[in-house]
Design a protein around this motif. Structure first.
Motif, mmCIF file in Angstrom:
data_model
loop_
_atom_site.group_PDB
_atom_site.id
_atom_site.type_symbol
_atom_site.label_atom_id
_atom_site.label_comp_id
_atom_site.label_asym_id
_atom_site.label_seq_id
_atom_site.Cartn_x
_atom_site.Cartn_y
_atom_site.Cartn_z
ATOM 1 N N SER A 138 0.819 -1.219 0.000
ATOM 2 C CA SER A 138 0.000 0.000 0.000
ATOM 3 C C SER A 138 0.853 1.269 0.000
ATOM 4 N N LEU A 139 2.197 1.097 -0.073
ATOM 5 C CA LEU A 139 3.059 2.285 -0.081
ATOM 6 C C LEU A 139 2.722 3.290 -1.185
ATOM 7 N N PRO A 140 2.579 2.842 -2.429
ATOM 8 C CA PRO A 140 2.302 3.824 -3.486
ATOM 9 C C PRO A 140 1.043 4.657 -3.200
ATOM 10 N N GLN A 141 0.033 4.009 -2.636
ATOM 11 C CA GLN A 141 -1.192 4.734 -2.309
ATOM 12 C C GLN A 141 -0.926 5.789 -1.226
ATOM 13 N N LEU A 142 -0.195 5.387 -0.180
ATOM 14 C CA LEU A 142 0.165 6.321 0.891
ATOM 15 C C LEU A 142 0.990 7.481 0.338
ATOM 16 N N GLN A 143 1.938 7.132 -0.524
ATOM 17 C CA GLN A 143 2.802 8.160 -1.118
ATOM 18 C C GLN A 143 1.982 9.159 -1.928
ATOM 19 N N LEU A 144 1.039 8.623 -2.673
ATOM 20 C CA LEU A 144 0.180 9.482 -3.474
ATOM 21 C C LEU A 144 -0.616 10.432 -2.592
ATOM 22 N N GLU A 145 -1.169 9.888 -1.517
ATOM 23 C CA GLU A 145 -1.964 10.729 -0.627
ATOM 24 C C GLU A 145 -1.110 11.793 0.047
ATOM 25 N N LEU A 146 0.112 11.419 0.413
ATOM 26 C CA LEU A 146 1.011 12.396 1.041
ATOM 27 C C LEU A 146 1.384 13.506 0.060
ATOM 28 N N LEU A 147 1.701 13.093 -1.164
ATOM 29 C CA LEU A 147 2.073 14.110 -2.153
ATOM 30 C C LEU A 147 0.896 15.048 -2.437
ATOM 31 N N LEU A 148 -0.263 14.468 -2.561
ATOM 32 C CA LEU A 148 -1.449 15.310 -2.808
ATOM 33 C C LEU A 148 -1.665 16.286 -1.662
ATOM 34 N N ALA A 149 -1.520 15.780 -0.435
ATOM 35 C CA ALA A 149 -1.680 16.643 0.731
ATOM 36 C C ALA A 149 -0.658 17.777 0.705
ATOM 37 N N GLY A 150 0.571 17.410 0.309
ATOM 38 C CA GLY A 150 1.632 18.413 0.217
ATOM 39 C C GLY A 150 1.300 19.472 -0.829
ATOM 40 N N ILE A 151 0.755 19.029 -1.949
ATOM 41 C CA ILE A 151 0.391 19.953 -3.031
ATOM 42 C C ILE A 151 -0.674 20.937 -2.544
ATOM 43 N N ILE A 152 -1.628 20.389 -1.826
ATOM 44 C CA ILE A 152 -2.719 21.228 -1.328
ATOM 45 C C ILE A 152 -2.217 22.205 -0.266
ATOM 46 N N ALA A 153 -1.226 21.761 0.489
ATOM 47 C CA ALA A 153 -0.694 22.623 1.554
ATOM 48 C C ALA A 153 0.121 23.784 0.989
ATOM 49 N N ALA A 154 0.655 23.607 -0.228
ATOM 50 C CA ALA A 154 1.448 24.677 -0.836
ATOM 51 C C ALA A 154 0.533 25.798 -1.307
ATOM 52 N N CYS A 155 1.068 27.012 -1.345
ATOM 53 C CA CYS A 155 0.249 28.104 -1.847
ATOM 54 C C CYS A 155 0.359 28.158 -3.366
ATOM 55 N N PRO A 156 -0.594 28.758 -4.037
ATOM 56 C CA PRO A 156 -0.462 28.919 -5.483
ATOM 57 C C PRO A 156 0.846 29.644 -5.784
ATOM 58 N N GLY A 157 1.576 29.128 -6.761
ATOM 59 C CA GLY A 157 2.910 29.671 -7.033
ATOM 60 C C GLY A 157 3.987 28.988 -6.206
ATOM 61 N N GLY A 158 3.542 28.259 -5.203
ATOM 62 C CA GLY A 158 4.500 27.567 -4.344
ATOM 63 C C GLY A 158 5.085 26.340 -5.026
ATOM 64 N N GLU A 159 6.166 25.821 -4.447
ATOM 65 C CA GLU A 159 6.849 24.679 -5.070
ATOM 66 C C GLU A 159 6.915 23.489 -4.115
ATOM 67 N N ILE A 160 6.803 22.323 -4.727
ATOM 68 C CA ILE A 160 6.760 21.080 -3.971
ATOM 69 C C ILE A 160 7.860 20.165 -4.495
ATOM 70 N N VAL A 161 8.609 19.561 -3.603
ATOM 71 C CA VAL A 161 9.562 18.533 -4.033
ATOM 72 C C VAL A 161 9.137 17.203 -3.433
ATOM 73 N N TYR A 162 8.977 16.234 -4.312
ATOM 74 C CA TYR A 162 8.656 14.872 -3.898
ATOM 75 C C TYR A 162 9.946 14.077 -3.935
ATOM 76 N N SER A 163 10.239 13.333 -2.872
ATOM 77 C CA SER A 163 11.466 12.529 -2.909
ATOM 78 C C SER A 163 11.296 11.196 -2.198
ATOM 79 N N THR A 164 12.108 10.226 -2.641
ATOM 80 C CA THR A 164 12.117 8.888 -2.043
ATOM 81 C C THR A 164 13.556 8.392 -2.038
ATOM 82 N N CYS A 165 13.781 7.292 -1.348
ATOM 83 C CA CYS A 165 15.092 6.645 -1.469
ATOM 84 C C CYS A 165 14.920 5.240 -2.041
ATOM 85 N N THR A 166 14.049 5.151 -3.052
ATOM 86 C CA THR A 166 13.877 3.889 -3.771
ATOM 87 C C THR A 166 14.059 4.127 -5.263
#
Ligand SMILES: C[S@@+](CC[C@H](N)C(=O)[O-])C[C@H]1O[C@@H](n2cnc3c(N)ncnc32)[C@H](O)[C@@H]1O
Lengths: 269, 366
Positions: free
Chosen positions: B265-293
């Motif tokens: 279920s990792l990919p699903q969790l990762q997706l939800e986290l990234l989406l949450a991060g995107i929503i938390a950013a302000c318009p014009g804001g930048e998001i970096v997604y990273s993993t060690c896989t």
């Protein structure tokens, strides 16, 4: 009966035993060429200084009797000056023992020229190694003869090291005795074998066979792992770069060093 | 007998290797053997210099032959840029064509990370505390600094580190001294404790006040409901199969049979986290997604789906920001995977045994 400094130049002997004389002329008599006799006489004088001339002559005689020609004798003695110190009886005993182990004429002589040190090794030591190879590693008599012939240095490798190498190749690499002999495994140090095998294994090109001897990939043959030069092994067999192999060997040496330390630490407690 | 030693039949490290051989053998093809052996051999560290410590033994590190890869990369690249006009024209043209024209990456000169040279296998000594109890450097995978560099924080930014423990990247971000407010979150309470300890061992108290730093233990997937459109920068450094760890340590290993469900279920969790991060950013804001896989499923696929869902469900339009300039800058220190269609990836190599680190940068347009 030490020779006086002035006498040393020509002869270093007890005058009552002319047969044991070692001089340039006696060397010529034995069949050495002029320059061989010179070279030989000088090197003997250098190495041994106040030597026992009788001993030297008996060594030479033994080698001649074995059937080596003068240049082979020179080669053997240059490689292994310790031979001068071996008593004649011991030499004979060791040679006889090697014959008994199946080293026939021809290969026995080649072995002595190639690895003269073999004659400095006590019969008992050789016996122990042979017994180890037979009982612990289950090599046949014939295989043991071949191991001795192809890699006589095994006799001095040390039992621990030998056992480790055998077990590594047998269990980790899944190689049977016949193939070990065919590929002259014992010519290679444990380190070389381990470096090459571990390199392949971690790259995913070598698997330890399971109980039924099966693997999910086809392992490269031991021969193509050991009996090729480093470049061929790295770029051809392992399909890697020399840089990677260089770094890997250093990393692996450290890994093993630390593992050994750890184990000796455990033992100490 | 030494070699037949009894080991559990299916230790998780073994299962991990089998899994990786099957998936990466196909996904990475001829790159895989070199990555595989690097993963199975000792990794290299970087020493992230603590600007707040008075015992920064920089000289000592330099004597040992280490170098700060960050500033080296910057100097190197500007030199190359000047010398090779042609090639930079080409990459400019490509960037324009992609609609991704980027101002050259800037970064705080405070951020320094020392590494041993390529092929040098020496190790760093453990860091020591100075007279105030602050450590001189933090040892981490040098490639882990890249997501922080990619985040490209500007003076006065507010930053969210959504999965922050044990705190290496938060620490790197704080070293820039540019951030006005950092929110460091991690759902694991015990790991959040560790994060606090790390920050306290590196950063003077006066910089860890409530109005500059908040440490929380929320489930990051819910963040969008807590705080929307709030941060200039968001780092989403998600839990993953931690490939290197999974191959080397049987303890706490996600390939343990009992954790199969969690792993799947990792990919699903990762997706939800990234989406949450995107929503938390302000318009014009930048998001970096990273993993060690190295896993495609946990990297590119997650980003793709997140971009899609952000638009579908939240009407948020995103732009993928090229990280080519970053790759260009640091290609002498790291091996990067060639031609990823989305994001960049540091792949382990025996001579430069860092990573794996995947990173992808997004910008909110709306
Ligand atoms: C790769 S680690 C982060 C490493 C950290 N960024 C660093 O550089 O030190 C992933 C973290 O995500 C946390 N995590 C897992 N699920 C989470 C969730 N639902 N919300 C927030 N954090 C989560 C884990 O506790 C773990 O500490």
């Amino acid at each position: 009966q030490t020779a006086t400094p002035s006498a040393q130049h020509n002869q270093v002997i007890s005058p009552d035993k002319p047969a044991a004389e070692l001089s340039v002329s006696s060397l010529l008599d034995m069949g050495f060429t002029d320059s061989q006799a010179r070279h030989f006489y000088d090197s003997v004088s250098n190495v041994r200084g106040r030597r026992d001339a009788k001993q030297v002559v008996s060594t030479l005689t033994a080698l001649f009797v074995l059937g080596l020609n003068p240049s082979s004798v020179q080669l053997a003695l240059d490689k292994c000056p310790e031979l001068y110190t071996v008593k004649e009886a011991q030499l004979q005993q060791r040679i006889a023992h090697l014959r008994k182990l199946g080293l026939v004429e021809g290969s026995l002589q080649r072995m002595v020229v190639h690895y003269p040190k073999i004659l400095t090794v006590p019969v008992k030591t050789v016996k122990n190694v042979v017994q180890f190879l037979r009982q612990k590693c289950l090599f046949t008599t014939q295989q043991i003869t071949e191991i001795l012939r192809e890699s006589p240095a095994v006799v001095l490798e040390g039992q621990d090291q030998l056992e480790y190498k055998f077990q590594y190749v047998y269990f980790r690499m899944g190689i049977k005795q016949a193939e070990m002999v065919r590929c002259r495994l014992f010519r290679f140090s444990l380190k070389e074998v381990r470096n090459r095998h571990a390199f392949l294994e971690r790259r995913g090109f070598y698997q330890t066979p399971d109980k039924k001897g099966q693997t999910t990939i086809i392992n490269p043959k031991l021969d193509s792992i050991l009996n090729v030069d480093q470049d061929t092994f790295v770029t051809g067999v392992a399909q890697a770069s020399l840089e990677e192999y260089d770094v890997f060997q250093r990393l692996l040496a450290r890994e093993w060093k630390e593992k050994d330390l750890e184990q000796s630490g455990i033992k100490a407690h | 007998e030494k070699w037949a030693a009894t080991r559990p039949k299916h230790p998780p490290t073994r299962l991990a290797l089998q899994h990786f051989d099957a998936t990466y053998g196909t996904e990475l093809g001829s790159l895989w053997p070199s990555i595989r052996i690097a993963l199975l051999s000792e990794k290299k560290y970087g020493a992230l210099i603590n600007v707040f410590s008075s015992d920064v033994s920089l000289a000592e590190l330099q004597v040992q032959g280490c170098r700060d890869f960050i500033n080296d990369g910057v100097v190197q690249t500007s030199f190359e840029g000047g010398a090779k006009n042609e090639s930079s024209d080409v990459s400019m043209a490509k960037a324009e064509a992609d609609g991704l024209q980027e101002s050259p990456l800037q970064h705080s000169p405070n951020l320094q990370c020392f590494v041993f040279q390529r092929g040098d296998i020496r190790r760093f000594k453990p860091a020591r505390p100075d007279q105030f109890g602050l450590f001189g450097y933090y040892l981490m995978d040098a490639a882990s600094v890249l997501p922080c560099l990619a985040l490209d924080v500007k003076d006065g930014d507010t930053v969210l580190d959504l999965c922050a423990a044990p705190g290496g990247k938060s620490l790197a971000l704080l070293q820039t001294q540019l951030i006005r407010f950092l929110c460091a979150n991690d759902s694991s309470v015990s790991r959040t404790k560790r994060l606090k300890q790390v920050l306290q061992s590196y950063i003077p108290k006066q910089f860890l006040t409530e109005d500059t730093l908040r440490i929380t233990s929320f489930d990051g997937t819910m963040w969008g409901e807590i705080e929307k459109n709030a941060f200039d920068r968001v780092l989403v450094d998600v839990p993953c199969t931690t490939d290197r760890h999974s191959l080397m340590e049987d303890d706490n290993n996600i390939f343990n049979k009992s954790r199969t469900g969690e792993r799947r279920s990792l990919p699903q969790l990762q997706l939800e986290l990234l989406l949450a991060g995107i929503i938390a950013a302000c318009p014009g804001g930048e998001i970096v997604y990273s993993t060690c896989t190295l896993s495609l499923n946990q990297n590119q696929s997650v980003v793709e789906q997140a971009i899609h869902l952000a638009q579908e469900q939240h009407n948020i339009h995103l732009q993928v920001v090229s990280l080519r300039p970053l790759v260009q800058m640091f290609k002498n220190t790291f091996h990067f995977a060639p031609e990823l269609h989305l994001g960049e990836m540091v792949i382990p190599h025996l001579a430069a045994n860092f990573g794996p680190i995947y990173l992808c940068k997004l910008r909110r347009l709306t």
